[in-house]
Structure formats: C-alpha cells, structure tokens
Design an enzyme around this catalytic site. Structure first.
Site, PDB file in Angstrom:
ATOM      1  N   LYS A  13      -6.942  -9.352   7.194  1.00 46.77           N
ATOM      2  CA  LYS A  13      -6.088  -9.994   8.208  1.00 46.77           C
ATOM      3  C   LYS A  13      -6.926 -10.540   9.366  1.00 46.77           C
ATOM      4  O   LYS A  13      -6.777 -11.686   9.765  1.00 46.77           O
ATOM      5  CB  LYS A  13      -5.058  -8.988   8.764  1.00 46.77           C
ATOM      6  CG  LYS A  13      -4.186  -8.330   7.720  1.00 46.77           C
ATOM      7  CD  LYS A  13      -3.152  -7.391   8.345  1.00 46.77           C
ATOM      8  CE  LYS A  13      -3.744  -6.166   9.031  1.00 46.77           C
ATOM      9  NZ  LYS A  13      -4.417  -5.211   8.138  1.00 46.77           N
ATOM     10  N   ARG A  88       4.641  -3.494  12.307  1.00 48.18           N
ATOM     11  CA  ARG A  88       4.213  -2.455  11.367  1.00 48.18           C
ATOM     12  C   ARG A  88       5.320  -1.475  11.038  1.00 48.18           C
ATOM     13  O   ARG A  88       5.101  -0.577  10.222  1.00 48.18           O
ATOM     14  CB  ARG A  88       3.073  -1.665  12.011  1.00 48.18           C
ATOM     15  CG  ARG A  88       1.699  -2.099  11.609  1.00 48.18           C
ATOM     16  CD  ARG A  88       0.715  -1.250  12.389  1.00 48.18           C
ATOM     17  NE  ARG A  88      -0.500  -1.001  11.685  1.00 48.18           N
ATOM     18  CZ  ARG A  88      -1.611  -1.716  11.857  1.00 48.18           C
ATOM     19  NH1 ARG A  88      -1.630  -2.719  12.685  1.00 48.18           N
ATOM     20  NH2 ARG A  88      -2.693  -1.399  11.194  1.00 48.18           N
ATOM     21  N   ARG A 127     -17.637  -2.182   6.837  1.00 48.57           N
ATOM     22  CA  ARG A 127     -17.390  -3.173   7.897  1.00 48.57           C
ATOM     23  C   ARG A 127     -18.110  -2.825   9.207  1.00 48.57           C
ATOM     24  O   ARG A 127     -18.212  -1.674   9.585  1.00 48.57           O
ATOM     25  CB  ARG A 127     -15.884  -3.215   8.171  1.00 48.57           C
ATOM     26  CG  ARG A 127     -15.527  -4.000   9.420  1.00 48.57           C
ATOM     27  CD  ARG A 127     -14.064  -4.192   9.556  1.00 48.57           C
ATOM     28  NE  ARG A 127     -13.337  -2.946   9.632  1.00 48.57           N
ATOM     29  CZ  ARG A 127     -12.008  -2.866   9.616  1.00 48.57           C
ATOM     30  NH1 ARG A 127     -11.288  -3.957   9.512  1.00 48.57           N
ATOM     31  NH2 ARG A 127     -11.430  -1.704   9.705  1.00 48.57           N
ATOM     32  N   ARG A 172      -4.621   5.870   7.126  1.00 46.62           N
ATOM     33  CA  ARG A 172      -4.107   4.549   7.518  1.00 46.62           C
ATOM     34  C   ARG A 172      -3.399   3.878   6.347  1.00 46.62           C
ATOM     35  O   ARG A 172      -2.377   3.217   6.528  1.00 46.62           O
ATOM     36  CB  ARG A 172      -5.258   3.677   8.038  1.00 46.62           C
ATOM     37  CG  ARG A 172      -5.724   4.114   9.439  1.00 46.62           C
ATOM     38  CD  ARG A 172      -7.113   3.607   9.777  1.00 46.62           C
ATOM     39  NE  ARG A 172      -7.231   2.175   9.648  1.00 46.62           N
ATOM     40  CZ  ARG A 172      -8.389   1.528   9.523  1.00 46.62           C
ATOM     41  NH1 ARG A 172      -9.533   2.204   9.508  1.00 46.62           N
ATOM     42  NH2 ARG A 172      -8.406   0.232   9.427  1.00 46.62           N
TER      43      ARG A 172
HETATM   44  P1  AP5 Z   1     -10.781  -7.263   7.938  1.00 50.55           P
HETATM   45  O1  AP5 Z   1     -10.515  -8.717   8.077  1.00 50.55           O
HETATM   46  O2  AP5 Z   1     -11.454  -6.569   9.058  1.00 50.55           O
HETATM   47  O3  AP5 Z   1      -9.433  -6.500   7.497  1.00 50.55           O
HETATM   48  P2  AP5 Z   1      -8.108  -6.186   8.317  1.00 50.55           P
HETATM   49  O4  AP5 Z   1      -6.961  -6.499   7.414  1.00 50.55           O
HETATM   50  O5  AP5 Z   1      -8.148  -6.839   9.654  1.00 50.55           O
HETATM   51  O6  AP5 Z   1      -8.239  -4.608   8.391  1.00 50.55           O
HETATM   52  P3  AP5 Z   1      -8.044  -3.606   9.620  1.00 50.55           P
HETATM   53  O7  AP5 Z   1      -8.745  -2.355   9.229  1.00 50.55           O
HETATM   54  O8  AP5 Z   1      -8.424  -4.243  10.906  1.00 50.55           O
HETATM   55  O9  AP5 Z   1      -6.516  -3.405   9.547  1.00 50.55           O
HETATM   56  P4  AP5 Z   1      -5.706  -2.269  10.179  1.00 50.55           P
HETATM   57  O10 AP5 Z   1      -4.364  -2.807   9.996  1.00 50.55           O
HETATM   58  O11 AP5 Z   1      -5.955  -0.928   9.636  1.00 50.55           O
HETATM   59  O12 AP5 Z   1      -6.315  -2.143  11.649  1.00 50.55           O
HETATM   60  P5  AP5 Z   1      -5.779  -2.609  13.070  1.00 50.55           P
HETATM   61  O13 AP5 Z   1      -6.943  -2.946  13.895  1.00 50.55           O
HETATM   62  O14 AP5 Z   1      -4.683  -3.581  12.906  1.00 50.55           O
HETATM   63  O15 AP5 Z   1     -11.631  -7.047   6.589  1.00 50.55           O
HETATM   64  C1  AP5 Z   1     -12.188  -5.788   6.270  1.00 50.55           C
HETATM   65  C2  AP5 Z   1     -13.640  -5.945   5.779  1.00 50.55           C
HETATM   66  O16 AP5 Z   1     -13.639  -6.596   4.516  1.00 50.55           O
HETATM   67  C3  AP5 Z   1     -14.525  -6.813   6.688  1.00 50.55           C
HETATM   68  O17 AP5 Z   1     -15.801  -6.253   6.757  1.00 50.55           O
HETATM   69  C4  AP5 Z   1     -14.548  -8.186   6.014  1.00 50.55           C
HETATM   70  O18 AP5 Z   1     -15.785  -8.848   6.239  1.00 50.55           O
HETATM   71  C5  AP5 Z   1     -14.352  -7.831   4.546  1.00 50.55           C
HETATM   72  N1  AP5 Z   1     -13.511  -8.807   3.861  1.00 50.55           N
HETATM   73  C6  AP5 Z   1     -12.402  -9.455   4.340  1.00 50.55           C
HETATM   74  N2  AP5 Z   1     -11.867 -10.268   3.407  1.00 50.55           N
HETATM   75  C7  AP5 Z   1     -12.635 -10.133   2.298  1.00 50.55           C
HETATM   76  C8  AP5 Z   1     -12.597 -10.707   0.984  1.00 50.55           C
HETATM   77  N3  AP5 Z   1     -11.654 -11.609   0.636  1.00 50.55           N
HETATM   78  N4  AP5 Z   1     -13.560 -10.318   0.102  1.00 50.55           N
HETATM   79  C9  AP5 Z   1     -14.521  -9.421   0.453  1.00 50.55           C
HETATM   80  N5  AP5 Z   1     -14.615  -8.860   1.673  1.00 50.55           N
HETATM   81  C10 AP5 Z   1     -13.685  -9.199   2.583  1.00 50.55           C
HETATM   82  O19 AP5 Z   1      -5.122  -1.259  13.607  1.00 50.55           O
HETATM   83  C11 AP5 Z   1      -5.920  -0.150  13.950  1.00 50.55           C
HETATM   84  C12 AP5 Z   1      -5.024   0.984  14.481  1.00 50.55           C
HETATM   85  O20 AP5 Z   1      -4.363   0.534  15.685  1.00 50.55           O
HETATM   86  C13 AP5 Z   1      -3.883   1.426  13.568  1.00 50.55           C
HETATM   87  O21 AP5 Z   1      -4.315   2.386  12.632  1.00 50.55           O
HETATM   88  C14 AP5 Z   1      -2.891   1.982  14.588  1.00 50.55           C
HETATM   89  O22 AP5 Z   1      -3.273   3.263  15.025  1.00 50.55           O
HETATM   90  C15 AP5 Z   1      -3.025   1.029  15.763  1.00 50.55           C
HETATM   91  N6  AP5 Z   1      -2.095  -0.109  15.695  1.00 50.55           N
HETATM   92  C16 AP5 Z   1      -2.427  -1.430  15.592  1.00 50.55           C
HETATM   93  N7  AP5 Z   1      -1.315  -2.196  15.556  1.00 50.55           N
HETATM   94  C17 AP5 Z   1      -0.253  -1.351  15.622  1.00 50.55           C
HETATM   95  C18 AP5 Z   1       1.160  -1.537  15.612  1.00 50.55           C
HETATM   96  N8  AP5 Z   1       1.706  -2.763  15.517  1.00 50.55           N
HETATM   97  N9  AP5 Z   1       1.957  -0.436  15.681  1.00 50.55           N
HETATM   98  C19 AP5 Z   1       1.418   0.802  15.777  1.00 50.55           C
HETATM   99  N10 AP5 Z   1       0.086   1.051  15.804  1.00 50.55           N
HETATM  100  C20 AP5 Z   1      -0.745  -0.019  15.720  1.00 50.55           C
HETATM  101 MG    MG Z   2      -8.260  -6.112  11.633  1.00 49.75          MG
END
Ligand code: AP5
Ligand code: MG
Ligand code: ZN
Length: 223
Positions: A13, A88, A127, A172
């Site tokens: 994402k 979410r 990552r 997660r």
């Molecule tokens: P990346 O693009 O970083 O993936 P992502 O989908 O952004 O994954 P996240 O881990 O950031 O998602 P998340 O939802 O757990 O975390 P968030 O920060 O939202 O890609 C991952 C890796 O793979 C990278 O190294 C990239 O280079 C590689 N990659 C990407 N695409 C690829 C491909 N096609 N092929 C190969 N490699 C690839 O949330 C974190 C925490 O915040 C949550 O756990 C929660 O506690 C809190 N939080 C955030 N939003 C909310 C909400 N709305 N409500 C409640 N709590 C929330």
């Molecule tokens: Mg992310």
C-alpha cells in the site's frame, strides 16, 4: 479522484501510494505514517499509540476517525487523495462515508492488493526506510541503486519499524483478517472495488492500478 489502497500489512500500500501521489498529484494519507510521526514527536497521541502499535493491534477508532476527518479538509486533498491504512474497521468505514458525504466528496475506487500471508512476512521482515526522507526499501525486492545510499536524498542512515518483527507481523495479520478484510464485501456491493494481484512485481502492480484509475492525461483533463 479519491481512492483507498486496501490490503494486509506488507501488501504494498505504502509503496504504491508513493508512486501514485507523485504521478497523479494526489495527497497521500497514510495513517500508519501519521501515527509513527506522532510517536517520534512524543505527542499525547504518540504516547497513546506507541504500545498499541508495538503489540500489532489497532489504535481506537475515535482517534483514527478524527485524524482523517481533519486531514481530508486540508487544501492538498482538493485534487484527490489516497487513503493508505484507513479504514480498518466497520466503524471507520462508516465514519468515512459520513465525512465524504458532508464534504461532498466521492469515493471513486477501492483497490485491493491481494497477497498471501507467507509472502507478507518475507516482505515486512526485509523492509527498511531512509531515516531522513522516509523513502522505502527492501533487502531483496527494492535495494537503493547505490548500496547504502538513499536514492531520493543521498542519506546513508536507514531505520526499521519497531512492529516489523516476525511475531508482531503475525498479530497484525490476525487483526487484518479479523477486523479489516470483512469490509471488502461492502465495497464490492457499492461497486468501487477492484482486486489486483499484489504478488506481481512493484512496477507491474503500479501499471495495473494506473489501468484502473485511467491515464494521467485523463485525470488532468477532469480538473
Ligand atoms: P509496503 O508498501 O511497505 O507495504 P504496506 O502495505 O504499506 O505495509 P504496512 O506494513 O505499512 O501495512 P500496515 O497496514 O501493517 O501498516 P500501517 O503503517 O498502515 O511494502 C512492504 C515491503 O515489501 C517493502 O519493503 C516494499 O519495498 C516491498 N514490496 C512492496 N510491493 C512489492 C511487490 N509488488 N513485490 C515485492 N516487494 C514489494 O499501520 C501500522 C500500525 O498503525 C497498525 O498495526 C496499527 O497499530 C496502527 N494503525 C494504522 N492505521 C490504523 C487505523 N486506521 N486504525 C487503527 N490502527 C491503525
Ligand atoms: Mg505502509
Ligand atoms: Zn532519503
């Protein structure tokens, strides 16, 4: 145009949101990035969110809804925005519908990046990002062009997320399957959902999303 990038942790994402924000000029609204910035700044919100995030659980709905409500009213969202990590939960999805309605904005697309859980762990554990500008990298899938030097800003300092340990990733993923994935049938019913193979390489995923959104020129013409 306003869209949601939807998918489990590690689906890509954030990676895709960065490209789309650049290509289309949309604002990128990443709730995870906002929370991590709050943790770094030591604000009241950051203090509240830190332990919840480290445990791989979701931050309370009310906090997240207020964050996004304030954010989508900012001028940089006029041209369109990309939600990364929100909504979410059912309560967040409902609140988003209400706020879009009162702002007279549409939700044009929900793009689901579909990836299997096994791949996600590998992606997340590998990552890291630039400590200075935040550009994202991966040990295997997205190395900087020059080893140890950020492509975007030239910095040589990188960092890894505290919640990217294998055991937290499992938590997660559980939260995603239990609380977030159940929103998909709702967006399908509304008619805005497109599912894309998130296992394809990064550029191919971008191409598939651009196919759904239309070419840059098309969008520019709408404004
Ligand atoms: P990346 O693009 O970083 O993936 P992502 O989908 O952004 O994954 P996240 O881990 O950031 O998602 P998340 O939802 O757990 O975390 P968030 O920060 O939202 O890609 C991952 C890796 O793979 C990278 O190294 C990239 O280079 C590689 N990659 C990407 N695409 C690829 C491909 N096609 N092929 C190969 N490699 C690839 O949330 C974190 C925490 O915040 C949550 O756990 C929660 O506690 C809190 N939080 C955030 N939003 C909310 C909400 N709305 N409500 C409640 N709590 C929330
Ligand atoms: Mg992310
Ligand atoms: Zn950098």
């Amino acid at each position: 145009m306003n869209l949601i990038l939807f998918g489990p942790p590690g689906a890509g994402k954030g990676t895709q949101a960065d490209y789309l924000a650049k290509d289309y000029g949309f604002a990128k609204l990443s709730t995870g990035d906002m929370l991590r910035a709050a943790v770094t700044s030591g604000s009241a919100l950051g203090k509240q969110a830190q332990s919840i995030m480290a445990a791989g659980q979701l931050v309370p709905d009310e906090i997240m809804i207020n964050l996004i409500r304030d954010r989508i009213q900012q001028p940089d969202c006029q041209k369109g925005f990309i939600l990364d990590g929100f909504p979410r939960t059912e309560a967040q999805a409902k609140a988003l519908d209400d706020m879009l309605k009162s702002e007279k904005k549409a939700l044009n697309h929900v793009i689901e990046l579909k990836v299997d859980d096994q791949q996600l762990v590998e992606r997340i554990v590998g990552r890291y990002s630039c400590a200075k500008c935040g550009a994202g990298y991966h040990d295997t899938f997205k190395k900087p062009h020059a080893a140890g030097v950020c492509d975007e800003c030239g910095s040589a300092t990188f960092s890894r997320r505290e919640d990217d340990k294998a055991e937290t990733v499992t938590k997660r993923l559980e939260a995603y399957h239990r609380q977030t994935a159940p929103l998909l049938p709702y967006y399908m019913k509304v008619g805005v959902l497109t599912t894309i193979d998130g296992l394809a390489d990064i550029d191919e995923v971008t191409r598939q999303i651009e196919k759904v959104l239309g070419t840059k020129e098309k969008i520019a013409a709408q404004h």
